[in-house]
Design an enzyme around this catalytic site. Structure first.
Site, mmCIF file in Angstrom:
data_model
loop_
_atom_site.group_PDB
_atom_site.id
_atom_site.type_symbol
_atom_site.label_atom_id
_atom_site.label_comp_id
_atom_site.label_asym_id
_atom_site.label_seq_id
_atom_site.Cartn_x
_atom_site.Cartn_y
_atom_site.Cartn_z
ATOM 1 N N ARG A 164 19.026 9.838 -8.780
ATOM 2 C CA ARG A 164 19.737 10.811 -9.636
ATOM 3 C C ARG A 164 18.985 11.072 -10.938
ATOM 4 O O ARG A 164 19.599 11.264 -11.995
ATOM 5 C CB ARG A 164 21.159 10.325 -9.957
ATOM 6 C CG ARG A 164 22.081 10.150 -8.753
ATOM 7 C CD ARG A 164 22.420 11.478 -8.107
ATOM 8 N NE ARG A 164 23.470 11.398 -7.116
ATOM 9 C CZ ARG A 164 23.278 11.227 -5.804
ATOM 10 N NH1 ARG A 164 22.056 11.076 -5.316
ATOM 11 N NH2 ARG A 164 24.293 11.213 -4.969
ATOM 12 N N SER A 233 30.177 13.867 -6.251
ATOM 13 C CA SER A 233 30.363 12.545 -6.881
ATOM 14 C C SER A 233 30.500 12.758 -8.380
ATOM 15 O O SER A 233 29.625 13.363 -8.994
ATOM 16 C CB SER A 233 29.134 11.667 -6.669
ATOM 17 O OG SER A 233 28.934 11.403 -5.317
ATOM 18 N N GLU A 329 28.281 11.968 -13.637
ATOM 19 C CA GLU A 329 27.106 12.683 -13.120
ATOM 20 C C GLU A 329 27.002 14.108 -13.674
ATOM 21 O O GLU A 329 25.917 14.541 -14.060
ATOM 22 C CB GLU A 329 27.221 12.760 -11.592
ATOM 23 C CG GLU A 329 25.991 12.273 -10.876
ATOM 24 C CD GLU A 329 26.104 12.469 -9.375
ATOM 25 O OE1 GLU A 329 26.014 11.461 -8.681
ATOM 26 O OE2 GLU A 329 26.281 13.605 -8.898
HETATM 27 N N1 EPU Z 1 34.305 3.357 -1.024
HETATM 28 C C1 EPU Z 1 35.581 2.884 -1.155
HETATM 29 N N2 EPU Z 1 36.562 3.737 -1.582
HETATM 30 C C2 EPU Z 1 36.301 5.040 -1.874
HETATM 31 C C3 EPU Z 1 34.983 5.525 -1.764
HETATM 32 C C4 EPU Z 1 33.985 4.662 -1.330
HETATM 33 O O1 EPU Z 1 35.851 1.711 -0.892
HETATM 34 O O2 EPU Z 1 37.239 5.742 -2.248
HETATM 35 C C5 EPU Z 1 33.246 2.463 -0.509
HETATM 36 C C6 EPU Z 1 32.839 2.886 0.921
HETATM 37 O O3 EPU Z 1 33.664 2.275 1.866
HETATM 38 C C7 EPU Z 1 31.413 2.391 0.994
HETATM 39 C C8 EPU Z 1 30.910 2.551 -0.433
HETATM 40 O O4 EPU Z 1 32.072 2.624 -1.277
HETATM 41 O O5 EPU Z 1 31.383 1.031 1.326
HETATM 42 C C9 EPU Z 1 30.022 3.755 -0.603
HETATM 43 O O6 EPU Z 1 30.740 4.936 -0.271
HETATM 44 P P1 EPU Z 1 30.018 6.200 0.426
HETATM 45 O O7 EPU Z 1 29.215 5.773 1.593
HETATM 46 O O8 EPU Z 1 31.069 7.239 0.643
HETATM 47 O O9 EPU Z 1 28.952 6.715 -0.616
HETATM 48 P P2 EPU Z 1 28.949 6.742 -2.195
HETATM 49 O O10 EPU Z 1 28.084 5.658 -2.724
HETATM 50 O O11 EPU Z 1 30.370 6.779 -2.669
HETATM 51 C C10 EPU Z 1 26.821 8.252 -2.412
HETATM 52 C C11 EPU Z 1 26.434 9.520 -3.133
HETATM 53 C C12 EPU Z 1 26.984 10.731 -2.395
HETATM 54 C C13 EPU Z 1 26.385 10.736 -1.008
HETATM 55 C C14 EPU Z 1 26.782 9.422 -0.296
HETATM 56 C C15 EPU Z 1 26.098 9.279 1.033
HETATM 57 C C16 EPU Z 1 26.246 8.866 -5.449
HETATM 58 C C17 EPU Z 1 26.859 8.919 -6.822
HETATM 59 N N3 EPU Z 1 26.946 9.472 -4.487
HETATM 60 O O12 EPU Z 1 28.246 8.156 -2.455
HETATM 61 O O13 EPU Z 1 26.544 11.897 -3.099
HETATM 62 O O14 EPU Z 1 26.846 11.835 -0.248
HETATM 63 O O15 EPU Z 1 26.350 8.285 -1.099
HETATM 64 O O16 EPU Z 1 24.747 8.996 0.812
HETATM 65 O O17 EPU Z 1 25.174 8.301 -5.287
HETATM 66 C C18 EPU Z 1 27.118 13.632 -4.614
HETATM 67 O O18 EPU Z 1 26.196 13.253 -5.324
HETATM 68 O O19 EPU Z 1 27.873 14.612 -4.949
HETATM 69 C C19 EPU Z 1 27.424 12.915 -3.384
HETATM 70 C C20 EPU Z 1 28.477 13.225 -2.636
#
Ligand code: EPU
Length: 344
Positions: A164, A233, A329
């Protein structure tokens, strides 16, 4: 180039915040850009670059010249048996570009399907999803340098791409991105490591199926901005030292975490917000989405102050429970069109 006054930007930002720009113009070419910069200088106006509007927080009145980027075009610059190099105008829609590359059988960007916004914004925060970052496939970025007052090409190795992050974030007033050059592969190694992507792709390990599965996963978790206005995000996943991670993990062993190459640990902000009771919770017109707590939604015509009240409440609760300061972000703007700190 035509300057318009008192233009409502609500439909140009994906959070649908009411924001009226005192001055506004569409930029279709580098000539338009130079004319607009000249106009801003003559009239002592700040400029605000508006791309897809998917990562910005706008106040209700903006006294500045808004440059709405519409530089189009997709052009092949070079091709050999392994790769194809393509220059893409900043105003092209990112997702449509990804779909086009897949149809052309040039690969690498399939993990990044369905990310909202335009191509010109992709290098700024080095958009990333499902184990791939745009910077891995960017060869160079064509910009106007406002300090040196000239167009130039910045090579990827000089963009300082990281999670990012890029040089375009370090000094947001310096460069205006006009086009981005990508080098895409004809025989890709698919990246399937992230979460449950491998299982979703199953035996059909093709870039086409990978793209389809990424689209399905995103649609199942992330709100469609047309239905639920949002900015993707809302917080970055915090990166902490191993020591900090270990001390939190003692109390919360289920904390999802991703060790980084330098020994630091990235932790899931969505999980922290979820565990702090904010998944599906609202404060006034604003809330955190019920299927993915990392996404802030404007449910009922919220203004910037409502969004700020909600995300500050989330930050406070996460800080109180885990001792971690979440960093938003989206970029926050003031009434003069300048970027301001989320802390003020
Ligand atoms: N989780 C929860 N509760 C929630 C959301 C997430 O427990 O409400 C847990 C999930 O179960 C998982 C972990 O948190 O174990 C990570 O969640 P997820 O795989 O959905 O990804 P993220 O880290 O929340 C990041 C990016 C997203 C991208 C996804 C997939 C950032 C800030 N966000 O989200 O990017 O699509 O990984 O790679 O790095 C964006 O930037 O707008 C965006 C959507």
């Amino acid at each position: 180039m035509q300057i318009q006054n008192q233009i409502q930007l609500k439909t140009f930002n994906t959070l649908n915040l009411n924001a009226v720009a005192s001055h506004y113009t569409k930029i279709h070419s580098e000539t338009d850009l130079l004319e607009a910069l000249n106009y801003a200088e003559t009239n002592q106006l700040n400029i605000l670059i508006l791309s897809g509007g998917s990562n910005m927080l706008l106040p209700q009145q903006i006294h500045a010249l808004v440059l709405h980027m519409h530089i189009m075009g997709v052009e092949t610059l070079a091709e050999d048996e392994h790769s194809r190099t393509i220059r893409v105008g900043a105003g092209q829609v990112w997702h449509d570009f990804v779909l086009w590359t897949t149809a052309q059988k040039i690969y690498g960007l399939q993990n990044l399907a369905l990310i909202p916004g335009l191509v010109g914004a992709s290098p700024v925060q080095n958009i990333g999803a499902y184990g791939v970052e745009a910077g891995e496939f960017i060869e160079s970025v064509h910009v106007y340098d406002r300090y040196e007052k000239q167009f130039k090409e910045i090579l990827a190795q000089d963009c300082d791409f990281a999670y990012r992050h890029s040089i375009f974030k370090d000094d947001p007033n310096r460069f205006i991105i006009c086009s981005v050059t990508f080098k895409l592969l004809k025989n890709p190694a698919l990246k399937l490591q992230y979460g449950d992507l491998k299982a979703a792709v199953g035996d059909e390990q093709t870039p086409e199926n990978l793209q389809t599965q990424v689209i399905h996963i995103r649609q199942s978790k992330l709100p469609d901005p047309k239905e639920y206005p949002n900015a993707g995000s809302f917080f970055k996943n915090p990166v902490v030292s191993e020591k900090v991670y270990v001390s939190i993990a003692k109390d919360f062993p289920n904390l999802p975490h991703y060790p980084q190459a330098n020994g630091d640990v990235k932790i899931a902000a969505g999980w922290l917000i979820d565990q702090s009771g904010w998944k599906g919770k609202k404060l006034g017109a604003v809330g955190m989405f019920h299927k993915q707590a990392l996404v802030l939604v404007n449910y009922a015509d919220a203004a910037l102050q409502d969004v700020r009240a909600a995300y500050r409440a989330v930050q406070q609760d996460v800080k109180a429970k885990f001792g971690i300061a979440l960093e938003p972000e989206p970029v926050l703007f003031d009434e003069q069109g300048l970027i301001r700190s989320h802390q003020d």
